[in-house]
Structures are given as structure tokens and as C-alpha cells.
Design an enzyme around this catalytic site. Structure first.
Site, PDB file in Angstrom:
ATOM      1  N   GLU A 208      52.486  94.030 176.970  1.00 53.06           N
ATOM      2  CA  GLU A 208      52.980  92.956 176.095  1.00 53.06           C
ATOM      3  C   GLU A 208      52.885  91.599 176.764  1.00 53.06           C
ATOM      4  O   GLU A 208      53.473  90.625 176.300  1.00 53.06           O
ATOM      5  CB  GLU A 208      54.419  93.243 175.658  1.00 53.06           C
ATOM      6  CG  GLU A 208      54.519  94.499 174.793  1.00 53.06           C
ATOM      7  CD  GLU A 208      55.886  94.691 174.158  1.00 53.06           C
ATOM      8  OE1 GLU A 208      56.796  93.885 174.406  1.00 53.06           O
ATOM      9  OE2 GLU A 208      56.032  95.665 173.405  1.00 53.06           O
ATOM     10  N   LYS A 340      61.528  97.174 163.001  1.00 50.21           N
ATOM     11  CA  LYS A 340      60.074  97.290 163.148  1.00 50.21           C
ATOM     12  C   LYS A 340      59.562  97.917 161.853  1.00 50.21           C
ATOM     13  O   LYS A 340      59.862  99.098 161.587  1.00 50.21           O
ATOM     14  CB  LYS A 340      59.724  98.204 164.316  1.00 50.21           C
ATOM     15  CG  LYS A 340      60.060  97.643 165.709  1.00 50.21           C
ATOM     16  CD  LYS A 340      59.917  98.757 166.742  1.00 50.21           C
ATOM     17  CE  LYS A 340      59.827  98.218 168.165  1.00 50.21           C
ATOM     18  NZ  LYS A 340      59.924  99.337 169.158  1.00 50.21           N
TER      19      LYS A 340
HETATM   20  P1  PGA Z   1      56.658 100.209 171.537  1.00 49.95           P
HETATM   21  O1  PGA Z   1      57.940  99.626 172.259  1.00 49.95           O
HETATM   22  O2  PGA Z   1      56.143  99.226 170.564  1.00 49.95           O
HETATM   23  O3  PGA Z   1      55.700 100.524 172.646  1.00 49.95           O
HETATM   24  O4  PGA Z   1      57.119 101.490 170.890  1.00 49.95           O
HETATM   25  C1  PGA Z   1      58.500  98.382 172.003  1.00 49.95           C
HETATM   26  C2  PGA Z   1      59.991  98.462 172.201  1.00 49.95           C
HETATM   27  O5  PGA Z   1      60.498  99.460 172.744  1.00 49.95           O
HETATM   28  O6  PGA Z   1      60.720  97.564 171.776  1.00 49.95           O
HETATM   29 ZN    ZN Z   2      62.643  99.134 172.436  1.00 56.34          ZN
END
Ligand code: PGA
Ligand code: ZN
Length: 438
Positions: A208, A340
Site C-alpha cells: 500500500e 469496504k
Molecule cells: P486487505 O487489507 O485489503 O489486504 O484485505 C486491508 C486492511 O486490512 O485494512
Molecule cells: Zn484491516
């Protein structure tokens, strides 16, 4: 057919920030409005989140998405044809009617999320509105710029398990504008890089965009983060605070937690004790998934002990699922939820989870995944849903910066005074003690 009727839904294979295939969907209306969106992909995924449909086999490590593309073309497109593009709930319900499985395994969460988001974009275009404006109409909320949560060091599944803890982040609740948050964060990010360079520990960036975590133990990342904040001319705990994503499901099971870097295995009490020590030592205002997704008892204890002084976010623990959130509220676990959209699979279901959280007094944080693209839907949703906070990853790599930069554009378009500053953290006693709080 009215102008707002969906006339075509098409999918293509594009590529994400890890160089992996993913699904892009384009929705076009009879009036010629177009919306486009791309499915993101997680690496530290919750076991109860919507599953991406991947083709398996040997090519592209089994990650190809041809099956998902076919599902958009042959199942979703005919179902949505002629529907009113502005009826997001109706469209998402139609998608759900094709896939009643609990984790979107029939169509693939990657197919459903790209379609659902593309519909939101196309609706905004059809109405001649910005996406954040249309998102605000969907949510009924006042559009508000979010408080960013920005990764400085990556870790966990995003850095080859080099350290156990996943995200070492900063928040700048004391800044007066989104632009000021970006400037302060840029200085801290740069300072962290120069500290790593001086130590001979500069080794590129994690998934990231945070600095690669060349540390001897997990707490060293926290110590270094404090140093970086100071080197950037800030006093940790004043304008700038620390935020962690422990992502404990990656190394915890059945109440046991194993920190590989320290060759240390703990029970849940010891794990809670360790995190409590960090909360006492460092100006941490927010902590995500401090215990594993299967550890309700641990999460309850942690929330009871620390919930009045720190934001406790459920990510893998809640997977943007309103039903799972309801259970967590009843269990008195967490006080905030990560949103998400691809964890649940449609915009409407994500919005439902966000509403539930708000009703229960839980904080809400719209979040990217570790596998991202140039898609900026989440910037618009964070603003339009009035979520209060936005987590995107670090302060480098364009799939991250695209989201921050989009917020800056939205900031210019919003009426003045729509930046919420430290407000999302204000329900915690920690923030009330924070010297900069109004
Ligand atoms: P991931 O993790 O997108 O790799 O699942 C992001 C997070 O844990 O916030
Ligand atoms: Zn997370």
C-alpha cells in the site's frame, strides 16, 4: 425507454496495483451517460467476506477473472437492461436475486462490486452530478470531507510478513483542512523514509506504499513512527496521532496469537496486555482488528477495557456486513466499522452497514483494499456517505494518491466548512484529552 434506463453493461479485464487481473465494468444509459468502476482486491481478507471469482488453474497463478467477466455479460447485463440507473437499491436487489449465496460466490464479489459501483457512477453522469453528490443523495447525508488515515509503514500480509502488525498509520485530527492533512502527512512520510535511510534500512515500499518494515521487533515500528512525527516538526499526540491496524486474524486463532518476528506466542489476555501497554506508551487514537475475527471474547474484553479511550475498528471482524455488525453491537464489540464495498459486494449493502453503525453510535471509515487501481469511487463514497474517515493506504503510488487527490478536487467543489477535522474521533476520551481538541 427513458434516458435513465440502463442500455448496456459490459466488463473487461484490467490490472490492479499488484499486477493481478481484475474486473472493470462499464454501464451506459439510453441517454448516453456512462459510468465505470474497477473491483479492488484484498490480501488480508476476512473469512466471511464476499469472495472474488477467480478462474484457478496455473495461468496467472489461478487469479484470472474470465468467469467473473462472463457472469457480468451473460447474467448481470440482461437482468439490469432497462432498469432505472438512479435506482441503486433496485439494481443491487436485482444483482442479489441472481446470487442469493451468503458470500456472492455464484456471481463473484468482483463482478457484483464493479457493476454496483459502475451503476453509481453512471447514475451521477445521467443526473449531471458529481459522484459524491449522487452518493449523498443515496445516503441522505450531508457531504463531508473525511479525516484521512495514512499508512507510513506497511507490514503483515502487505510486506511478506516482515513484521506481524499490518499498518502503522498517522491521522492529523488537528489540521484545519484536508489540504493541511496532506501537507503534514507528506512531511511525516518523508521523515520516516530519511530515518530508515540513515539506519541503512530503506528497502522500498510495501503493497500500500508504506515504507518496507525493516524492524527487529514490532514495537520498533511504533518507536520509529514517533521519531518520524517529531522529525517532521510535530509533537506526537497533539496535531498528529497514531493509528494501527493489527490485522490480528492473520496471526491469531482460537484465542492464541503468534508474533513470528519476536518468536512469541500469547494467549488473548497477554495479547490484550501487550496492546494496552502500547496504548499507554504511544499516542494511539485508533486501532483496527486488535483481536482475531474468531475471538469474540477477546474483542469484548478489549472493547470494555479500552473502548472509552480509543477507536476500535472491526475490519475482518465485521466485513461490512450489517448482520455481523448487529451481533457485534449486541456483544459490545468494537466501536467503529471499516466500510469496504467489496467485502459485502454492493453499494446498497455497504450503505446499510454504514447506517447501522451510525445508529449504534459506531464510527465509520470507508476503506480501500491492498490491491487497488486508479478507481476513485471510495473518495466519493467517503464524502457522499458522510462517513467521517477514509483509509486508502500510504502517501505514495498512484493508486493511493489518486484517492487523496480526488478528495482535494472534491474539497474545492464543496461549500466551505465541510471539513470535519478531529470530529470523528471526538467520542473517545483520548480525543477529549487531546490538547488540540476544540
Ligand atoms: P486487505 O487489507 O485489503 O489486504 O484485505 C486491508 C486492511 O486490512 O485494512
Ligand atoms: Zn484491516
Amino acid at each position: 425507454m427513458t434516458d435513465q434506463a440502463i442500455s448496456s453493461v459490459t466488463a473487461r479485464r484490467v490490472w490492479d496495483s499488484r499486477g493481478r487481473p481484475t474486473v472493470e465494468v462499464e454501464v451506459i444509459t439510453a441517454g448516453g451517460a456512462m459510468g465505470r468502476a474497477i473491483a479492488p482486491a484484498g490480501a488480508s481478507r476476512g473469512t466471511r467476506e464476499a469472495v472474488d471469482m477467480r478462474d484457478g488453474g496455473t495461468a496467472l497463478a489461478g487469479l484470472d477473472v474470465k468467469g467473473a467477466l462472463t457472469n457480468v455479460a451473460t447474467l448481470i447485463a440482461p437482468k439490469l437492461a432497462g432498469m432505472d440507473v438512479t435506482d441503486q437499491a433496485g439494481v443491487d436487489q436485482a444483482i442479489l436475486s441472481l446470487d442469493p449465496s451468503p458470500m456472492k460466490s455464484t456471481l463473484g464479489g468482483n463482478a457484483t462490486v464493479a457493476t454496483s459501483l459502475a451503476v453509481m457512477h453512471a447514475a451521477a453522469a445521467a443526473k449531471g452530478e458529481a459522484v459524491w453528490q449522487h452518493a449523498a443523495a443515496l445516503s441522505g447525508q450531508t457531504p463531508t470531507l473525511p479525516l484521512p488515515e495514512v499508512q507510513i509503514f506497511g507490514g503483515g500480509a502487505h510486506a511478506g510478513q516482515r513484521v506481524d502488525i499490518q499498518d502503522f498509520m498517522v491521522m492529523v485530527p488537528g489540521a484545519g483542512s484536508f489540504d493541511e492533512v496532506m501537507e503534514v502527512t507528506a512531511e511525516i512520510y518523508r521523515a520516516a523514509g530519511s530515518i530508515m535511510q540513515q539506519r541503512g534500512a530503506l528497502a522500498g515500499v510495501a503493497d500500500e506504499g508504506g515504507w518496507w518494515p525493516v524492524f527487529d521487533h514490532n514495537e520498533q515500528a511504533l518507536e520509529t513512527l514517533v521519531q518520524a512525527i517529531e522529525l517532521a516538526g510535530e509533537t506526537p499526540g497533539e496535531r498528529v496521532v497514531i493509528s494501527l491496524d493489527i490485522a490480528a486474524s492473520e496471526f491469531g486463532r482460537e484465542g492464541r496469537y503468534r508474533l513470528a518476528l519476536e518468536n512469541r506466542e500469547m494467549g488473548r489476555e497477554e495479547m490484550i496486555g501487550l496492546l494496552g501497554k502500547w496504548l499507554d506508551t504511544y499516542p494511539i487514537a485508533s486501532i483496527e482488528d486488535p483481536l482475531a475475527e474468531d475471538d469474540t471474547e477477546g474483542m469484548r474484553q478489549f472493547t470494555q477495557t479500552f473502548g472509552d479511550r480509543v477507536q476500535i475498528i472491526g475490519d475482518d471482524y465485521l466485513v461490512t456486513n450489517a448482520g455481523i455488525l448487529d451481533q457485534a453491537i449486541a456483544d459490545q464489540c468494537c466501536n467503529a466499522v471499516l466500510i469496504k464495498v467489496n467485502q459485502i459486494g454492493t453499494v446498497t449493502e455497504a450503505l446499510k452497514c454504514l447506517r447501522r453503525a451510525r445508529e449504534a453510535g459506531y464510527g465509520t471509515i470507508v476503506s480501500a483494499r491492498s490491491g487497488e487501481t486508479e478507481d476513485v469511487s471510495i473518495s466519493h463514497m467517503a464524502v457522499g456517505f458522510g462517513a467521517g474517515q477514509l483509509k486508502v493506504g500510504s502517501f505514495t503510488r498512484s493508486e493511493r494518491m489518486a484517492k487523496w487527490n480526488e478528495c482535494l478536487r472534491i474539497a474545492d467543489a464543496l461549500p466551505a466548512g465541510r471539513y470535519v477535522a478531529g470530529q470523528p474521533l471526538s467520542q473517545t476520551a483520548w480525543a477529549r484529552n487531546w490538547k488540540g481538541a476544540a
